[in-house]
Motif scaffolding. Sequence first.
Motif, PDB file in Angstrom:
ATOM      1  N   SER A   1     -11.889   8.595  80.870  1.00  0.00           N
ATOM      2  CA  SER A   1     -13.123   8.923  81.205  1.00  0.00           C
ATOM      3  C   SER A   1     -13.329   7.780  81.829  1.00  0.00           C
TER       4      SER A   1
ATOM      5  N   GLN B   1     -14.364   0.430  75.510  1.00  0.00           N
ATOM      6  CA  GLN B   1     -14.375   1.163  76.023  1.00  0.00           C
ATOM      7  C   GLN B   1     -13.766   2.588  74.822  1.00  0.00           C
TER       8      GLN B   1
ATOM      9  N   ASP C   1     -14.668   2.654  71.382  1.00  0.00           N
ATOM     10  CA  ASP C   1     -16.427   3.037  71.583  1.00  0.00           C
ATOM     11  C   ASP C   1     -15.814   4.788  71.497  1.00  0.00           C
ATOM     12  N   GLU C   2     -15.026   5.272  72.335  1.00  0.00           N
ATOM     13  CA  GLU C   2     -15.016   6.645  72.951  1.00  0.00           C
ATOM     14  C   GLU C   2     -14.349   7.502  71.821  1.00  0.00           C
TER      15      GLU C   2
ATOM     16  N   ARG D   1     -16.853   7.763  68.707  1.00  0.00           N
ATOM     17  CA  ARG D   1     -18.022   8.815  68.921  1.00  0.00           C
ATOM     18  C   ARG D   1     -17.347   9.664  68.819  1.00  0.00           C
TER      19      ARG D   1
ATOM     20  N   SER E   1     -19.339  -2.256  80.192  1.00  0.00           N
ATOM     21  CA  SER E   1     -19.074  -1.170  80.210  1.00  0.00           C
ATOM     22  C   SER E   1     -19.787  -0.221  81.372  1.00  0.00           C
TER      23      SER E   1
ATOM     24  N   ALA F   1     -19.449   2.919  81.464  1.00  0.00           N
ATOM     25  CA  ALA F   1     -19.853   4.072  80.428  1.00  0.00           C
ATOM     26  C   ALA F   1     -20.470   4.848  80.415  1.00  0.00           C
ATOM     27  N   ARG F   2     -20.964   6.749  79.724  1.00  0.00           N
ATOM     28  CA  ARG F   2     -22.784   6.866  79.830  1.00  0.00           C
ATOM     29  C   ARG F   2     -22.836   6.250  80.664  1.00  0.00           C
ATOM     30  N   GLY F   3     -23.321   5.882  81.579  1.00  0.00           N
ATOM     31  CA  GLY F   3     -24.415   5.665  82.815  1.00  0.00           C
ATOM     32  C   GLY F   3     -24.514   3.833  82.997  1.00  0.00           C
TER      33      GLY F   3
ATOM     34  N   HIS G   1     -23.832   0.182  80.160  1.00  0.00           N
ATOM     35  CA  HIS G   1     -24.452  -0.042  78.604  1.00  0.00           C
ATOM     36  C   HIS G   1     -24.108  -1.184  78.384  1.00  0.00           C
TER      37      HIS G   1
END
Length: 425
Positions: free
Chosen positions: A52, A182, A185-186, A189, A240, A242-244, A246
């Motif tokens: 990812s 990252q 966090d992944e 989640r 990061s 990731a996810r747009g 943040h």
Amino acid sequence: MTVEKIEIDTLVVGAGQAGVAMSEHLGKLGVPHLVLERNRIAEKWRTGRWDSLVANGPAWHDRFPGLDFDDVDPDAFAPKERVADYFEAYAKHINAPIRTGVEVKSVNRNTGRPGFTIETSEGVIEANRVVAATGPFQHPVIPPIAPSDTNITQMHSAEYRNPELLPEGAVLVVGAGSSGVQIADELQRAGKQVYLSVGAHDRPPRAYRKRDFCWWLGVLGGWDAEGLAPGTEHVTIAVSGARGGHTVDFRGLAHQGVTLVGLTKSFNGNLVSFQEDLASNLARGDENYLGLLDAADAYIARNGLDLPPEPQARNRLPDPDCVTHPILELDLAQAGISTIIWATGFATDYSWLNVNAFDDNGKPQHQRGVSCEPGIYFVGLPWLSRRGSSFIWGVWHDAKHIAGHIATQRSYLAYRDATQRQTES
């Protein structure tokens, strides 16, 4: 490439972002050259990172000047496969003379004549100059404290791919730079219980007052800083895309469910010990974060920019229990930890480069990539000339400087005195 002897002015070893950048600038200056890559162009972007992963900088910034990402929004973060495709497309765009699937085995200086002899997996090359463009991420580093007497699965972040491939159980992630944070966090989640070992770090905002931190470091001169501040040699950056994209917030991760611990100190059987530095490491990251906000506010005021205030950016979550009552020892078995992921960086490997270009610790000796060994160059390394040297845009500018040095040397060697000119005419 058939087994043969090739003669070339400049050989570039490696066709990642550094090698492609070198080829562009050498080509513009008319320097005959060849780029060798043992795998594919930008291979590490494809197979050396987790599934990812996206670029840590927005597409408008993490690119070369000569080509945009045509299918990625300028403010978005390109997936790793798209980044690799970009460098392949760029190589075609500049008609780079790259040969893939060829491994350089050794480089030796010639005796009694100019240049170097290069042994490769497919023949011998004679070159006047060699550019090492293999970058800083050559060999994953797992520190010697890693336990050897445990059945726990251990891997470097370079081997991690996705949560589904890990065994059942909790995970200890050691290292809280961009990769470690990252991955942690992944995993959380995905439903994993995660322990994240946090050392010293910088923690810039992802964006502030309508501008990405890459823009702020640019206008504030951060990317062009030419020297490390004392004590920052090994400090990682937690950021990061990731996810747009943040801002990394370690307290937010803890409130989300990640258990934070200090720097990993040692292992004794199933018992792992941590330093008593978690709170101080977080405080240092906060200081770095707030310092950039202060510098950005001052820049806006000084230049009269119309960028909206963002006072909420200075809000801070309360310290979670794992910070106020830090875990200093943890029994891996009792915690149910089945995997340790070492997000502990990489080392270089120049065992193939048999020249006098290194100090006693094997570190390249150079000035802005120009080695102390005439004819040898380095590009793509951190702080080669500035803070941004190992980033995509930074390596492009460093390659331009090195190519200029090579072109200058060629012009001196092309000089002919009056007798030679008369003879050649």
